[in-house]
Design an enzyme around this catalytic site. Structure first.
Site: not given
Ligand code: TYM
Length: 335
Positions: A113, A200, A203
């Site tokens: 990022k 991947k 968003k």
């Molecule tokens: P975020 O919003 O980027 O993603 C949220 C969840 O979606 C999963 N994910 C995916 N899984 C499979 N294939 C994909 N292409 C894909 N893109 C996203 C991510 O692995 C995630 O589980 N940092 C975290 C948010 C967070 C969080 C936490 C998670 C903040 N605090 C505490 C667990 C526990 C995140 O990636 O958000």
């Protein structure tokens, strides 16, 4: 002994996509009946990259509505907004002060990022995984269901809890923090872009055709799938490293049609893309239809949605405050 605890979250940055659902939220739904489940909308994480203040509140509410629409039941789990439970920010600060800088500098997501942000990269983006560790550790979570891309962040949360807090401020008999385990399912843990089976679904990809969001209308889903990258071969198969698009689209089809990979492999072995794509589009539209209609109902009754979030916040605060007190005491703050 109560039920084992689960904590997870998604950032409210734009509409959630198939990866968020299949990699994360789908697993929360399974766990909520057998676990004490806390899920938050991580709005503090959403501002680690430039954001639009006019959108943040709406996106936060919309993300919470999608949790419920995907099957999170507010009577069986606690759904809350991260920034509304102040303990997240405070624990993040305490953890910041014991986390070595170079642990954060080697985080893959930060490096990826940061390249995109150039000179504008914020301290918050570097600190993102410490805030995430605070989210998890506050709830004494046993399990953290996430997609594959979060594995390194989970390892960091474990290291902070074990090596930096428990080892220095606790004892073997009385650890200060519970060390959580990631839960990454084999299927759906890494949903790939529609434009490139090797990267991947995300968003932040500027090309909206690369992802299917949970709120895309049927015509748009069909159009995106029609345009998805494929290869010239007839006969679709899993497990061929030279055909990442086949692997990805068949995997999505297998999960959404609730058929095993073996059944899908047999069904599609002789199929060309021209037959498969309409089938996948139809299956995706059908899988998202109930989510979209529940979402519309929920967004039409925002008072109810806010009641759900308030109830979740109250439950979350009780657990989070107790953990924060334990850490404050262990670090020696004046009571
Ligand atoms: P975020 O919003 O980027 O993603 C949220 C969840 O979606 C999963 N994910 C995916 N899984 C499979 N294939 C994909 N292409 C894909 N893109 C996203 C991510 O692995 C995630 O589980 N940092 C975290 C948010 C967070 C969080 C936490 C998670 C903040 N605090 C505490 C667990 C526990 C995140 O990636 O958000």
């Amino acid at each position: 002994m109560g039920l084992p605890r689960v904590l997870s979250g998604v950032q409210p940055t734009g509409a959630l996509h198939l990866g968020n659902w299949l990699g994360a939220i789908r697993n929360w739904v399974e766990l909520q009946s057998s676990h004490d489940t806390f899920v938050c909308v991580v709005d503090l994480h959403a501002i680690t990259v430039p954001h639009d203040p006019k959108q943040l509140a709406h996106d936060t509410l919309s993300t919470a509505a999608l949790y419920v629409a995907c099957g999170m039941d507010p009577e069986h789990c606690s759904i809350f907004v991260q920034s509304q439970v102040k303990a997240h920010s405070e624990l993040c600060w305490l953890l910041n002060c014991v986390t070595p800088l170079n642990w954060l500098e080697r985080m893959i997501q930060f490096k990826e990022k940061a390249v995109k942000q150039g000179d504008n990269v914020s301290v918050g983006l570097l600190d993102y995984p410490v805030l995430m560790a605070a989210d998890i550790l506050l709830y004494d979570a046993d399990l953290v269901p996430v997609g594959e891309d979060q594995k390194q962040h989970l390892e960091l949360a474990r290291d902070i809890a074990q090596q930096r807090i428990n080892a220095n401020f606790g004892s073997k008999e009385e650890p200060v923090l519970k060390v959580p385990k990631p839960l990454i399912l084999k299927e759906g843990a890494r949903v790939m872009s529609l434009n490139d089976g090797r990267s991947k679904m995300s968003k932040s990809d500027p090309n909206e055709g690369s992802r299917i969001t949970l709120l895309d209308p049927p015509e748009l889903i069909t159009k995106k799938i029609k345009r998805a990258k494929t290869d010239p071969q007839i006969g679709l198969e899993f497990g061929n490293p030279d055909r990442p698009e086949a692997e990805n689209l068949l995997s999505i089809y297998s999960i959404l049609s609730k058929q095993s990979r073996d059944v899908v492999a047999a069904e599609c072995a002789e199929m060309g893309w021209g037959t498969f794509k309409p089938l996948l589009a139809e299956t995706t539209v059908a899988a998202l239809e109930p989510i979209q209609s529940r979402y519309a109902e929920l967004m039409g009754d925002q008072a109810e949605l806010k009641r759900i979030l308030n109830q979740g916040r109250e439950r979350a605060e009780v657990v989070a405050e107790a953990t924060l007190k334990r850490v404050r005491d262990a670090l020696g703050f004046l009571a």
